[in-house]
Design an enzyme around this catalytic site. Structure first.
Site, PDB file in Angstrom:
ATOM      1  N   CYS A  13       1.952  -0.347  -0.585  1.00  0.00           N
ATOM      2  CA  CYS A  13       1.396  -1.500   0.418  1.00  0.00           C
ATOM      3  C   CYS A  13       0.812  -2.637  -1.325  1.00  0.00           C
ATOM      4  CB  CYS A  13       0.060  -0.479   0.047  1.00  0.00           C
ATOM      5  SG  CYS A  13       0.810   0.377   1.941  1.00  0.00           S
ATOM      6  N   ARG A  14       0.021  -1.681  -2.011  1.00  0.00           N
ATOM      7  CA  ARG A  14      -0.351  -3.363  -3.119  1.00  0.00           C
ATOM      8  C   ARG A  14      -0.132  -3.622  -4.161  1.00  0.00           C
ATOM      9  NH1 ARG A  14      -4.142   2.225  -5.360  1.00  0.00           N
ATOM     10  NH2 ARG A  14      -1.930   2.732  -4.455  1.00  0.00           N
ATOM     11  N   SER A  15       1.352  -3.427  -5.184  1.00  0.00           N
ATOM     12  CA  SER A  15       2.117  -3.927  -5.043  1.00  0.00           C
ATOM     13  C   SER A  15       2.973  -4.867  -5.024  1.00  0.00           C
ATOM     14  CB  SER A  15       2.836  -3.128  -6.511  1.00  0.00           C
ATOM     15  OG  SER A  15       3.545  -2.404  -6.401  1.00  0.00           O
ATOM     16  N   CYS A  35       1.601   0.024  -8.535  1.00  0.00           N
ATOM     17  CA  CYS A  35       0.903   0.790  -7.688  1.00  0.00           C
ATOM     18  C   CYS A  35       1.522   1.977  -7.200  1.00  0.00           C
ATOM     19  CB  CYS A  35       0.467   0.339  -6.173  1.00  0.00           C
ATOM     20  SG  CYS A  35       1.656   0.118  -5.080  1.00  0.00           S
ATOM     21  N   ASN A  79       4.426   1.802  -4.590  1.00  0.00           N
ATOM     22  CA  ASN A  79       4.768   0.027  -4.476  1.00  0.00           C
ATOM     23  C   ASN A  79       5.139  -0.453  -2.540  1.00  0.00           C
ATOM     24  OD1 ASN A  79       8.000  -0.984  -5.361  1.00  0.00           O
ATOM     25  ND2 ASN A  79       6.191  -2.220  -4.985  1.00  0.00           N
ATOM     26  N   ASP A  97      -6.751   2.044  -2.200  1.00  0.00           N
ATOM     27  CA  ASP A  97      -5.004   2.825  -1.799  1.00  0.00           C
ATOM     28  C   ASP A  97      -5.507   2.997  -0.340  1.00  0.00           C
ATOM     29  OD1 ASP A  97      -2.548   3.379  -0.678  1.00  0.00           O
ATOM     30  OD2 ASP A  97      -2.908   5.344  -1.844  1.00  0.00           O
TER      31      ASP A  97
HETATM   32  P1  4NP Z   1       0.724   2.344  -3.031  1.00  0.00           P
HETATM   33  O1  4NP Z   1       0.374   3.244  -1.266  1.00  0.00           O
HETATM   34  O2  4NP Z   1       0.204   3.667  -3.507  1.00  0.00           O
HETATM   35  O3  4NP Z   1      -0.317   0.313  -2.454  1.00  0.00           O
HETATM   36  O4  4NP Z   1       1.840   1.386  -2.325  1.00  0.00           O
HETATM   37  C1  4NP Z   1       0.315   4.133  -1.164  1.00  0.00           C
HETATM   38  C2  4NP Z   1       1.962   3.963  -0.078  1.00  0.00           C
HETATM   39  C3  4NP Z   1       2.377   5.294  -0.309  1.00  0.00           C
HETATM   40  C4  4NP Z   1       1.459   7.007  -0.686  1.00  0.00           C
HETATM   41  C5  4NP Z   1       0.723   6.725  -1.450  1.00  0.00           C
HETATM   42  C6  4NP Z   1      -0.430   4.973  -1.636  1.00  0.00           C
HETATM   43  N1  4NP Z   1       2.247   7.984  -0.319  1.00  0.00           N
HETATM   44  O5  4NP Z   1       1.748   9.100  -0.598  1.00  0.00           O
HETATM   45  O6  4NP Z   1       3.544   7.898   0.432  1.00  0.00           O
END
Ligand code: 4NP
Length: 170
Positions: free
Chosen positions: A23-25, A18, A21, A135
């Site tokens: 939340c989703r992955s 994702c 790294n 997201d």
């Molecule tokens: P992820 O979510 O891609 O599912 O881990 C996010 C976590 C952090 C950020 C964006 C998306 N960020 O911009 O810091």
């Protein structure tokens, strides 16, 4: 979320990707580890996750992701963020992106000879009618439950696909 596994003894390898790294992955990594373990395949599949961005390298998953997964009996707290690299295309025969932006970034990194499967995780579940895991970072807790719902379904589909490629144990 590297655990220093010896990849040589694994017969299949999966990397979930994702943006951050956190939340989703990592949710996908934790859910698929659980799915594989329940099928008795935990030691035969190398499972990891990474982000296309580098903001959260070395950090544990988002506390909301940890809490939502814990409600379903899955512990994400030991995972740590890392950034995806072109080297991952030498290690993983499945590289599964959470959304189209992640997939575009991965296509840029992909070496020309890559023979594995690079695609969207949810495309393994066509009947869902959606291709992206949204997201949840800027939303509320319901977003993290939705991630879990989607990732659980896609994990079951992935396990079925991988089981078809594994040698029977006897
Ligand atoms: P992820 O979510 O891609 O599912 O881990 C996010 C976590 C952090 C950020 C964006 C998306 N960020 O911009 O810091």
């Amino acid at each position: 979320m590297h655990r220093h596994l010896n990849t040589d003894r694994h017969e299949a390898s999966v990397l979930f990707v994702c943006l951050g790294n956190i939340c989703r992955s990592p949710t996908a990594e934790g859910v698929f580890r659980h799915t594989a373990a329940q099928a008795g395949l935990g030691s035969r599949i190398h499972i990891d996750s990474a982000g296309t961005g580098d903001w959260h390298v070395g950090q544990p998953p988002d506390r909301r992701a940890i809490a939502a997964a814990r409600e379903r009996g899955i512990d994400l707290s030991g995972l740590r963020g890392r950034q995806v690299s072109s080297h991952d295309f030498r290690t993983f025969d499945w590289i599964l992106a959470m959304d189209r932006d992640n997939l575009s970034a991965l296509r840029t990194l992909r070496p020309s000879g890559y023979a594995g499967h690079l695609g969207l995780f949810l495309d393994l579940v066509p009947h869902l009618g959606r291709s992206e895991v949204p997201d949840p970072y800027y939303g509320g807790p319901a977003g993290f439950d939705e991630v879990l719902d989607l990732v659980e379904q896609a994990s079951n589909a992935l396990l079925t696909r991988i089981q078809a490629t594994l040698r029977s144990p006897r």
